[in-house]
Write an enzyme that holds these catalytic residues in place. Structure first.
Site, PDB file in Angstrom:
ATOM      1  N   ALA A  57       0.884  -1.106  -0.082  1.00 20.17           N
ATOM      2  CA  ALA A  57      -0.109  -0.075   0.102  1.00 20.17           C
ATOM      3  C   ALA A  57       0.727   1.254   0.046  1.00 20.17           C
ATOM      4  O   ALA A  57       0.329   2.537  -0.449  1.00 20.17           O
ATOM      5  CB  ALA A  57      -0.885  -0.078   0.998  1.00 20.17           C
ATOM      6  N   VAL A  78      -5.501  -3.770   0.868  1.00 19.15           N
ATOM      7  CA  VAL A  78      -6.179  -4.342   2.255  1.00 19.15           C
ATOM      8  C   VAL A  78      -5.057  -4.213   3.361  1.00 19.15           C
ATOM      9  O   VAL A  78      -3.943  -4.739   3.331  1.00 19.15           O
ATOM     10  CB  VAL A  78      -6.793  -5.837   2.127  1.00 19.15           C
ATOM     11  CG1 VAL A  78      -7.497  -6.194   3.680  1.00 19.15           C
ATOM     12  CG2 VAL A  78      -7.963  -5.799   0.901  1.00 19.15           C
ATOM     13  N   GLU A 107      -0.140  -6.837  15.123  1.00 16.76           N
ATOM     14  CA  GLU A 107       0.422  -6.510  16.458  1.00 16.76           C
ATOM     15  C   GLU A 107       1.276  -5.427  16.725  1.00 16.76           C
ATOM     16  O   GLU A 107       1.866  -5.345  17.963  1.00 16.76           O
ATOM     17  CB  GLU A 107       1.063  -7.988  17.123  1.00 16.76           C
ATOM     18  CG  GLU A 107       0.064  -9.011  17.068  1.00 16.76           C
ATOM     19  CD  GLU A 107       0.779 -10.285  17.390  1.00 16.76           C
ATOM     20  OE1 GLU A 107       2.067 -10.433  17.640  1.00 16.76           O
ATOM     21  OE2 GLU A 107       0.240 -11.446  17.538  1.00 16.76           O
ATOM     22  N   HIS A 143       3.004  -0.889  12.847  1.00 19.08           N
ATOM     23  CA  HIS A 143       3.021  -0.803  11.168  1.00 19.08           C
ATOM     24  C   HIS A 143       1.480  -0.553  10.802  1.00 19.08           C
ATOM     25  O   HIS A 143       1.730   0.232   9.627  1.00 19.08           O
ATOM     26  CB  HIS A 143       3.656  -2.364  10.641  1.00 19.08           C
ATOM     27  CG  HIS A 143       4.168  -2.005   9.365  1.00 19.08           C
ATOM     28  ND1 HIS A 143       4.924  -1.398   8.655  1.00 19.08           N
ATOM     29  CD2 HIS A 143       3.333  -2.973   8.207  1.00 19.08           C
ATOM     30  CE1 HIS A 143       4.942  -1.555   7.461  1.00 19.08           C
ATOM     31  NE2 HIS A 143       3.845  -2.513   7.127  1.00 19.08           N
ATOM     32  N   ARG A 149     -16.474  -5.405   3.398  1.00 18.14           N
ATOM     33  CA  ARG A 149     -15.887  -4.134   2.698  1.00 18.14           C
ATOM     34  C   ARG A 149     -15.615  -4.496   1.389  1.00 18.14           C
ATOM     35  O   ARG A 149     -16.070  -3.863   0.514  1.00 18.14           O
ATOM     36  CB  ARG A 149     -15.114  -3.310   3.348  1.00 18.14           C
ATOM     37  CG  ARG A 149     -15.444  -2.553   4.574  1.00 18.14           C
ATOM     38  CD  ARG A 149     -14.673  -2.167   5.604  1.00 18.14           C
ATOM     39  NE  ARG A 149     -15.031  -1.602   6.764  1.00 18.14           N
ATOM     40  CZ  ARG A 149     -15.762  -2.382   7.764  1.00 18.14           C
ATOM     41  NH1 ARG A 149     -16.162  -3.606   7.749  1.00 18.14           N
ATOM     42  NH2 ARG A 149     -16.244  -1.455   8.864  1.00 18.14           N
TER      43      ARG A 149
END
Length: 139
Positions: free
Chosen positions: A42, A66, A71, A74, A112
């Site tokens: 992305a 997406v 955890e 990032h 979505r």
């Protein structure tokens, strides 16, 4: 008829396929052509759009990706910086629809991405078309 480039960060194949299907369907329904360019992630989408825009081969762009929270921090960097990069390009006058979905879980992403549910790919394509219409009318 306009030409749109769907720039996707392919990480979750099945989710990206759904988003691209929604985007392509919306563009085709409006009578436009589309191509697809795949980038590593992305964060690379705004740079790829900037590079391709220089060629004048496309009239508008749809960003697809997406990002699912993990955890680490990032997630925030990828979500925020990819959106910031796309916003900078739109402020420079490029017609772009942002279909990079940022979610907490795969279930949220599925809702979505599915064009029979939230259809965020189709919505991003419609946003890109709306921005191109504005550019055509006022630029």
């Amino acid at each position: 008829m306009a030409r749109f480039l769907i720039v996707e960060a392919r990480f979750y194949d099945h989710l990206n396929d759904m988003l691209i299907d929604g985007a392509r369907s919306a563009l085709a329904a409006a009578g436009h052509d589309s191509g697809v360019l795949t980038v590593p992630g992305a964060l690379e989408i705004p740079g790829a759009i900037s590079i391709v825009a220089e060629s004048s081969q496309y009239d508008g762009f749809v960003a697809i990706g997406v990002v699912i929270r993990g955890e680490t921090y990032h997630f925030e960097i990828v979500a925020g910086e990819s959106a910031r990069g796309l916003m900078a390009l739109t402020m420079d006058g490029l017609p772009i629809g942002n279909g990079i979905i940022t979610v907490e879980s795969e279930d949220q992403a599925l809702a979505r991405a599915d064009k029979t549910r939230k259809d965020k790919g189709g919505e991003a394509a419609k946003a890109a078309m709306a921005m191109l219409d504005l550019q055509t009318k006022y630029a």
